[in-house]
Scaffold this motif. Structure first.
Motif, PDB file in Angstrom:
ATOM      1  N   HIS A 187      15.743   5.344 -10.433  1.00 16.20           N
ATOM      2  CA  HIS A 187      14.776   4.249 -10.439  1.00 16.20           C
ATOM      3  C   HIS A 187      14.335   3.888  -9.026  1.00 16.20           C
ATOM      4  O   HIS A 187      13.154   3.667  -8.770  1.00 16.20           O
ATOM      5  N   GLY A 188      15.289   3.853  -8.094  1.00 13.80           N
ATOM      6  CA  GLY A 188      14.958   3.514  -6.716  1.00 13.80           C
ATOM      7  C   GLY A 188      14.099   4.555  -6.030  1.00 13.80           C
ATOM      8  O   GLY A 188      13.370   4.256  -5.084  1.00 13.80           O
ATOM      9  N   LEU A 189      14.164   5.801  -6.516  1.00 10.21           N
ATOM     10  CA  LEU A 189      13.363   6.877  -5.925  1.00 10.21           C
ATOM     11  C   LEU A 189      11.956   6.921  -6.496  1.00 10.21           C
ATOM     12  O   LEU A 189      11.128   7.713  -6.038  1.00 10.21           O
ATOM     13  N   CYS A 190      11.698   6.097  -7.498  1.00  8.96           N
ATOM     14  CA  CYS A 190      10.350   6.063  -8.085  1.00  8.96           C
ATOM     15  C   CYS A 190       9.417   5.147  -7.293  1.00  8.96           C
ATOM     16  O   CYS A 190       8.219   5.108  -7.546  1.00  8.96           O
ATOM     17  N   GLY A 191       9.981   4.409  -6.349  1.00  4.84           N
ATOM     18  CA  GLY A 191       9.155   3.593  -5.470  1.00  4.84           C
ATOM     19  C   GLY A 191       8.651   2.323  -6.116  1.00  4.84           C
ATOM     20  O   GLY A 191       9.186   1.831  -7.118  1.00  4.84           O
ATOM     21  N   ILE A 192       7.578   1.780  -5.528  1.00  2.26           N
ATOM     22  CA  ILE A 192       7.010   0.508  -5.968  1.00  2.26           C
ATOM     23  C   ILE A 192       6.073   0.750  -7.148  1.00  2.26           C
ATOM     24  O   ILE A 192       5.202   1.634  -7.098  1.00  2.26           O
ATOM     25  N   HIS A 228       0.842  -1.201   0.000  1.00  3.00           N
ATOM     26  CA  HIS A 228       0.000   0.000   0.000  1.00  3.00           C
ATOM     27  C   HIS A 228       0.879   1.253   0.000  1.00  3.00           C
ATOM     28  O   HIS A 228       2.112   1.168  -0.106  1.00  3.00           O
ATOM     29  N   ARG A 229       0.237   2.411   0.090  1.00  2.00           N
ATOM     30  CA  ARG A 229       0.949   3.678  -0.031  1.00  2.00           C
ATOM     31  C   ARG A 229       2.027   3.843   1.052  1.00  2.00           C
ATOM     32  O   ARG A 229       3.115   4.359   0.784  1.00  2.00           O
ATOM     33  N   ASP A 230       1.758   3.395   2.276  1.00  2.00           N
ATOM     34  CA  ASP A 230       2.747   3.519   3.349  1.00  2.00           C
ATOM     35  C   ASP A 230       3.976   2.662   3.051  1.00  2.00           C
ATOM     36  O   ASP A 230       5.116   3.075   3.309  1.00  2.00           O
ATOM     37  N   ASP A 231       3.752   1.447   2.509  1.00  2.00           N
ATOM     38  CA  ASP A 231       4.877   0.592   2.108  1.00  2.00           C
ATOM     39  C   ASP A 231       5.737   1.292   1.059  1.00  2.00           C
ATOM     40  O   ASP A 231       6.965   1.221   1.085  1.00  2.00           O
ATOM     41  N   ASN A 232       5.057   1.978   0.145  1.00  2.00           N
ATOM     42  CA  ASN A 232       5.754   2.672  -0.934  1.00  2.00           C
ATOM     43  C   ASN A 232       6.665   3.758  -0.372  1.00  2.00           C
ATOM     44  O   ASN A 232       7.830   3.880  -0.758  1.00  2.00           O
ATOM     45  N   ALA A 233       6.136   4.555   0.555  1.00  2.00           N
ATOM     46  CA  ALA A 233       6.929   5.625   1.165  1.00  2.00           C
ATOM     47  C   ALA A 233       8.137   5.048   1.901  1.00  2.00           C
ATOM     48  O   ALA A 233       9.250   5.583   1.825  1.00  2.00           O
ATOM     49  N   GLU A 234       7.934   3.924   2.603  1.00  2.00           N
ATOM     50  CA  GLU A 234       9.032   3.292   3.336  1.00  2.00           C
ATOM     51  C   GLU A 234      10.106   2.769   2.374  1.00  2.00           C
ATOM     52  O   GLU A 234      11.309   2.886   2.642  1.00  2.00           O
ATOM     53  N   THR A 235       9.663   2.212   1.262  1.00  2.00           N
ATOM     54  CA  THR A 235      10.606   1.686   0.267  1.00  2.00           C
ATOM     55  C   THR A 235      11.463   2.800  -0.305  1.00  2.00           C
ATOM     56  O   THR A 235      12.686   2.641  -0.473  1.00  2.00           O
ATOM     57  N   ILE A 236      10.840   3.932  -0.614  1.00  2.00           N
ATOM     58  CA  ILE A 236      11.588   5.059  -1.176  1.00  2.00           C
ATOM     59  C   ILE A 236      12.636   5.559  -0.184  1.00  2.00           C
ATOM     60  O   ILE A 236      13.793   5.808  -0.543  1.00  2.00           O
ATOM     61  N   LEU A 237      12.244   5.694   1.081  1.00  5.60           N
ATOM     62  CA  LEU A 237      13.190   6.136   2.105  1.00  5.60           C
ATOM     63  C   LEU A 237      14.317   5.123   2.287  1.00  5.60           C
ATOM     64  O   LEU A 237      15.489   5.491   2.442  1.00  5.60           O
ATOM     65  N   MET A 238      13.977   3.850   2.273  1.00 13.07           N
ATOM     66  CA  MET A 238      14.981   2.796   2.428  1.00 13.07           C
ATOM     67  C   MET A 238      15.984   2.849   1.285  1.00 13.07           C
ATOM     68  O   MET A 238      17.201   2.741   1.494  1.00 13.07           O
ATOM     69  N   ASN A 239      15.507   3.009   0.060  1.00 11.38           N
ATOM     70  CA  ASN A 239      16.390   3.110  -1.100  1.00 11.38           C
ATOM     71  C   ASN A 239      17.279   4.346  -1.012  1.00 11.38           C
ATOM     72  O   ASN A 239      18.462   4.306  -1.357  1.00 11.38           O
ATOM     73  N   LEU A 240      16.691   5.452  -0.558  1.00 11.32           N
ATOM     74  CA  LEU A 240      17.445   6.700  -0.430  1.00 11.32           C
ATOM     75  C   LEU A 240      18.567   6.559   0.588  1.00 11.32           C
ATOM     76  O   LEU A 240      19.700   6.996   0.364  1.00 11.32           O
ATOM     77  N   ILE A 241      18.273   5.919   1.705  1.00 12.26           N
ATOM     78  CA  ILE A 241      19.271   5.726   2.763  1.00 12.26           C
ATOM     79  C   ILE A 241      20.409   4.828   2.279  1.00 12.26           C
ATOM     80  O   ILE A 241      21.585   5.057   2.585  1.00 12.26           O
ATOM     81  N   ARG A 242      20.070   3.809   1.522  1.00 15.63           N
ATOM     82  CA  ARG A 242      21.081   2.859   1.043  1.00 15.63           C
ATOM     83  C   ARG A 242      21.904   3.422  -0.113  1.00 15.63           C
ATOM     84  O   ARG A 242      22.988   2.958  -0.405  1.00 15.63           O
TER      85      ARG A 242
END
Length: 450
Positions: A143-148, A124-138
């Motif tokens: 592509h990684g900033l475009c989320g799920i 869902h949308r919250d998972d998407n936001a978490e994925t973007i932050l996780m990619n940004l931190i790593r």
């Protein structure tokens, strides 16, 4: 919420109406809501549950819950058991990555078995936001900033239009049971740490941070489409391809492009080269030829050869020797295309001078012939001379690139090299005045069997 999801599916062309769909079903609130909703909308659902055996009895309890939930509602049910910890150890990946690889590979197998049109998962949308932050931190690219993505091949995510709070309200409103994963309350996993620790802090700055991050990702997705189109155009200018894969990169042309390091990474990432390794490769541009880089976890390597980067697949079978019988006209089991013809040497006989054709005195050969890769120290007697010559010296005389050298095959009789295929035959096995029977071997460079 049902109408919101139905419209999202229709607008984004995620699922044809009433089609068969595999639903990733953990028993948690998100997957329960997704399965219930898709079933209610008329989709032919297959509830697919993975028991990763990471939480002891709790994992088994979740499996029993999922089975009962599906059976009571007349929904097809499939389950699988995974030894996730051993899988992670054997492949040197995290538990999270191991579980992800295992479940998606199995989901696809179930999809094919049922001939389903899609695999639906409950991100869902919250998972998407978490994925973007996780990619940004790593550390990630655009592509990684475009989320799920809401659709990726057969994977669809109908809940990306929803926040976690909406799903929770739906569960309560419908009176749906679900199980709670105790590992979700642990912050030892990166995603959980972001959800439990970082996101609440960001919400103190902006209560709508999840929506804001998602909006930014949507904007970047449009930018990525333009970016990748331009990258594809530039890549085409500086590379040579074979069978749909890049085989060489012109370094001189690469350096004339804007942001050459970025473009180099966009090429190499498709072959398993990481961003950090690409940095090392880029630094090697000023070094001498011969530097070799291996892509971790893949079968590709890159070699710097003068003003060219060469990419090729490492063969696990390079040391294998292939046998060629004299009565085989077409040798379909070989890694290259070869054919053999036996002919009498008479007044009408003519030797074909094509470099891809070699003619030998039949009586000087021992069958079966063998085909193998060349190795250091190999030598032969080139046609027209009587002294031995190392293959490495021949390659230097011919100014072969490192890639060309790696592709060389040798045709042998016993321990003797009779032909450096496509380059030079051996003088000792040539046609002479007393030759009565010839063997003609033809090489077809474009006919690769393996």
């Amino acid at each position: 919420m049902i109408h919101k999801v139905e419209k999202y599916i229709e607008t984004n062309h995620l699922l044809p109406r009433n089609c068969s769909v595999v639903v990733g079903f953990s028993g948690g609130g998100d997957s329960v809501s997704l399965l219930f909703l898709l079933h209610k909308l008329g989709y032919d659902c297959i509830a697919a549950h993975c028991n990763f055996h990471l939480r002891g009895d709790e994992s088994d309890h979740d499996e029993a819950f999922c089975r009962d939930f599906a059976v009571k509602r007349g929904i097809k049910y499939e389950k699988v058991d995974f030894d996730t910890r051993n899988y992670a150890i054997e492949r040197h990946v995290s538990i999270e990555m191991a579980a992800r690889e295992l479940r998606y590979e199995w989901f696809e197998a179930i999809r094919q078995r049922y001939d389903a049109q899609a695999i639906a998962v409950a991100h869902h949308r919250d998972d998407n936001a978490e994925t973007i932050l996780m990619n940004l931190i790593r550390g990630t690219g655009i592509h990684g900033l475009c989320g799920i993505r809401n659709k990726n091949n057969y994977i669809v995510r109908p809940f990306l239009c929803l926040g976690k709070d909406e799903i929770t309200q739906f569960l309560v409103g419908e009176g749906l049971p679900f199980v709670s994963d105790s590992s979700n309350s642990s912050d030892k996993y990166t995603r959980n740490f972001i959800r439990l620790k970082i996101m609440p802090l960001l919400e103190e700055i902006n209560p709508s941070v999840k929506e804001s991050v998602t909006r930014a990702a949507e904007n970047l997705s449009a930018v990525e489409t333009i970016f990748m189109g331009e990258i594809a155009r530039l890549i085409k200018k500086i590379t040579k391809t074979a069978d749909g894969e890049v085989v060489s990169i012109d370094i001189t042309c690469l350096l004339k492009l804007p942001e050459p390091k970025t473009i180099l990474y966009e090429i190499l990432k498709n072959y398993g080269f990481t961003r950090l390794l690409t940095e090392d490769i880029f630094q090697a541009i000023g070094n001498e030829s011969g530097k070799v880089f291996f892509a971790p976890g893949s079968s590709y390597k890159l070699v710097k050869d003068r003003d060219t980067f060469i990419i090729y697949r490492c063969s696990e079978k390079e040391d294998i020797t292939y046998q060629i019988k004299e009565n085989d006209i077409e040798n379909e089991g070989l890694p290259i295309g070869l054919s053999i013809q036996i002919a009498p040497v008479n007044a009408d006989f003519r030797i074909d001078r094509n470099p891809n054709v070699a003619t030998f005195d039949y009586d000087t050969l021992r069958f079966p012939l063998t085909l193998r890769r060349w190795k250091d120290g190999d030598s032969f007697v080139p046609f027209g001379i009587t002294g031995r010559k190392k293959l490495s010296d021949l390659f230097n005389d011919l100014k072969l690139s490192l890639l060309d050298k790696e592709r060389v095959w040798l045709l042998c009789s016993g321990t003797d090299i009779i032909w450096v295929v496509g380059l030079r035959p051996d003088n000792r096995f040539r046609i002479v005045n007393k030759t009565k029977k010839a063997i003609i071997v033809k090489f077809f460079p474009k006919k690769l069997h393996k």
